[in-house]
Motif scaffolding. Structure first.
Motif, PDB file in Angstrom:
ATOM      1  N   MET A 177      35.618  48.234  57.426  1.00 42.08           N
ATOM      2  CA  MET A 177      35.077  46.692  57.750  1.00 42.08           C
ATOM      3  C   MET A 177      35.813  45.925  58.183  1.00 42.08           C
ATOM      4  O   MET A 177      35.691  45.126  58.986  1.00 42.08           O
ATOM      5  N   ARG A 178      37.428  45.849  57.625  1.00 41.39           N
ATOM      6  CA  ARG A 178      37.823  45.141  57.898  1.00 41.39           C
ATOM      7  C   ARG A 178      39.028  45.358  59.574  1.00 41.39           C
ATOM      8  O   ARG A 178      38.914  44.715  60.373  1.00 41.39           O
ATOM      9  N   ALA A 179      38.647  46.990  60.185  1.00 40.24           N
ATOM     10  CA  ALA A 179      39.322  47.017  61.690  1.00 40.24           C
ATOM     11  C   ALA A 179      37.578  46.064  62.344  1.00 40.24           C
ATOM     12  O   ALA A 179      38.001  45.330  63.395  1.00 40.24           O
ATOM     13  N   LEU A 180      36.582  45.828  61.946  1.00 38.81           N
ATOM     14  CA  LEU A 180      35.336  45.686  62.433  1.00 38.81           C
ATOM     15  C   LEU A 180      35.777  44.008  62.864  1.00 38.81           C
ATOM     16  O   LEU A 180      35.845  43.396  63.835  1.00 38.81           O
ATOM     17  N   VAL A 181      35.934  43.452  61.832  1.00 38.75           N
ATOM     18  CA  VAL A 181      36.092  41.761  61.957  1.00 38.75           C
ATOM     19  C   VAL A 181      37.578  41.806  62.333  1.00 38.75           C
ATOM     20  O   VAL A 181      37.307  40.319  63.385  1.00 38.75           O
ATOM     21  N   ASP A 182      38.430  41.922  62.361  1.00 36.57           N
ATOM     22  CA  ASP A 182      39.918  42.096  63.356  1.00 36.57           C
ATOM     23  C   ASP A 182      39.247  42.247  64.585  1.00 36.57           C
ATOM     24  O   ASP A 182      40.354  41.890  65.374  1.00 36.57           O
ATOM     25  N   ILE A 220      26.692  38.287  61.785  1.00 35.80           N
ATOM     26  CA  ILE A 220      26.871  39.418  61.293  1.00 35.80           C
ATOM     27  C   ILE A 220      25.824  39.582  59.956  1.00 35.80           C
ATOM     28  O   ILE A 220      25.317  39.382  59.781  1.00 35.80           O
ATOM     29  N   VAL A 221      25.145  40.764  60.798  1.00 37.84           N
ATOM     30  CA  VAL A 221      23.361  40.913  60.462  1.00 37.84           C
ATOM     31  C   VAL A 221      24.286  42.619  59.703  1.00 37.84           C
ATOM     32  O   VAL A 221      24.746  43.396  60.305  1.00 37.84           O
ATOM     33  N   SER A 222      24.540  42.175  58.117  1.00 33.93           N
ATOM     34  CA  SER A 222      25.191  43.193  57.283  1.00 33.93           C
ATOM     35  C   SER A 222      23.754  44.134  56.349  1.00 33.93           C
ATOM     36  O   SER A 222      23.270  43.665  55.595  1.00 33.93           O
ATOM     37  N   SER A 223      23.891  45.598  56.640  1.00 27.77           N
ATOM     38  CA  SER A 223      23.361  46.152  56.053  1.00 27.77           C
ATOM     39  C   SER A 223      24.049  47.056  54.677  1.00 27.77           C
ATOM     40  O   SER A 223      25.217  45.940  54.418  1.00 27.77           O
ATOM     41  N   GLY A 224      23.907  47.771  53.720  1.00 25.64           N
ATOM     42  CA  GLY A 224      24.244  47.890  53.177  1.00 25.64           C
ATOM     43  C   GLY A 224      24.736  47.165  50.998  1.00 25.64           C
ATOM     44  O   GLY A 224      24.720  47.792  50.037  1.00 25.64           O
ATOM     45  N   PRO A 229      38.258  52.745  67.693  1.00 20.87           N
ATOM     46  CA  PRO A 229      38.440  52.253  67.933  1.00 20.87           C
ATOM     47  C   PRO A 229      38.219  50.465  68.936  1.00 20.87           C
ATOM     48  O   PRO A 229      37.720  51.012  70.507  1.00 20.87           O
ATOM     49  N   GLN A 230      37.971  49.677  68.649  1.00 18.90           N
ATOM     50  CA  GLN A 230      37.624  48.666  69.474  1.00 18.90           C
ATOM     51  C   GLN A 230      35.792  48.732  69.996  1.00 18.90           C
ATOM     52  O   GLN A 230      35.834  48.881  71.090  1.00 18.90           O
ATOM     53  N   ALA A 231      35.211  49.326  68.947  1.00 16.37           N
ATOM     54  CA  ALA A 231      33.798  49.170  69.329  1.00 16.37           C
ATOM     55  C   ALA A 231      33.419  48.255  70.151  1.00 16.37           C
ATOM     56  O   ALA A 231      32.306  48.420  70.783  1.00 16.37           O
ATOM     57  N   ILE A 232      33.547  47.034  69.166  1.00 16.45           N
ATOM     58  CA  ILE A 232      32.947  45.838  70.027  1.00 16.45           C
ATOM     59  C   ILE A 232      33.026  45.152  71.012  1.00 16.45           C
ATOM     60  O   ILE A 232      31.684  45.479  72.559  1.00 16.45           O
TER      61      ILE A 232
END
Length: 258
Positions: free
Chosen positions: A23-28, A39-43, A228-231
């Motif tokens: 999750m931190r990697a996504l936010v970064d 952000i639409v967050s499941s989980g 990595p860098q998916a977004i």
């Protein structure tokens, strides 16, 4: 630009425990100074399962409601930590009624507009703890919710992050990743596998959500959130499965408007 990022249960809480590293990697990856994000967050259910010591997803709707109520607070605590010193976050728990009632829909749009104008990052989820229809599939997981939200805020992009690279043209060996989808067919839906063990959606719901958003002027990508860098790659390089907007996006309200 304005982005709606949907993060699936398979990324947030694989095995029923929140993956703060991913999750931190996504936010970064978010360019918070230049762009607006929702952000639409499941989980929530999966997170609550771990806290309540459930080894498998409950079959009872009441137990799923309890897990969602416990897990949602864990999720928001995690997001507060991840965005600390970067952005203020806000929690919105929505149900299908927020999009079918004209008055509630207008109120939702006003609230989101003000939050974005204030530089806040809305964290959106289904209201699973009280809205039973979402738990039994009326919403199609958070995929449909993310498409409705992207339409409501006139987003430029909807990125559906999951644990696979996108939509494949067949099952088994020899399958190929479909790079661009302009029309959803029954054959494509038939190729979709089962939903994930802890989530309530699946590739079929992602395809339907992507088409819904693209038909309302939003560009959409289904991408592997573990990469990595998916977004950035999904948006700039179209890595994953891309759904071009099939009509011009409606104009946004000006940021300075009241």
């Amino acid at each position: 630009m304005r982005f709606v990022i949907k993060v699936g249960t398979s990324l947030i809480a694989p095995g029923g425990r929140i993956d703060t590293v991913l999750m931190r990697a996504l936010v970064d990856q978010l360019d918070l100074e230049r762009h607006e994000y929702l952000i639409v967050s499941s989980g929530a259910i999966a997170s609550g399962m771990s806290k309540l010591a459930f080894s498998a997803k409950p079959k009872s709707v009441r137990l799923m409601q309890a897990c969602a109520a416990v897990g949602q607070s864990l999720l928001m605590y995690t997001y507060e930590q991840l965005f600390f010193g970067k952005k203020v976050v806000a929690q919105l728990l929505l149900s299908s009624d927020d999009f079918t009632s004209a008055l509630r829909y207008e109120n939702l749009q006003h609230a989101l507009h003000e939050l974005l104008k204030l530089g806040v990052v809305p964290i959106v989820n289904e209201n699973d703890s009280v809205s039973v229809r979402e738990l039994v599939g009326a919403f199609g997981d958070n995929d449909e919710l993310s498409a409705l939200l992207a339409t409501a805020v006139k987003a430029d992009w909807l990125v559906l992050l999951t644990n696979v690279d996108g939509f494949y043209d067949s099952a088994g060996r020899g399958q190929k990743l479909v790079r661009t989808v302009r029309r959803l067919t029954p054959k494509m839906e038939a190729l979709c596998g089962e939903k994930s063990e802890l989530g309530t959606g699946g590739m079929r719901s992602k395809l339907r959500a992507a088409m819904m958003a693209s038909e309302n002027g939003v560009q959409v990508a289904i991408a592997n959130g573990t990469a990595p860098q998916a977004i950035r790659n999904a948006i700039e390089r179209k890595i994953g499965t891309y759904f071009p907007a099939t009509k011009p996006a409606p104009k946004k309200r000006a940021k300075a408007a009241d």
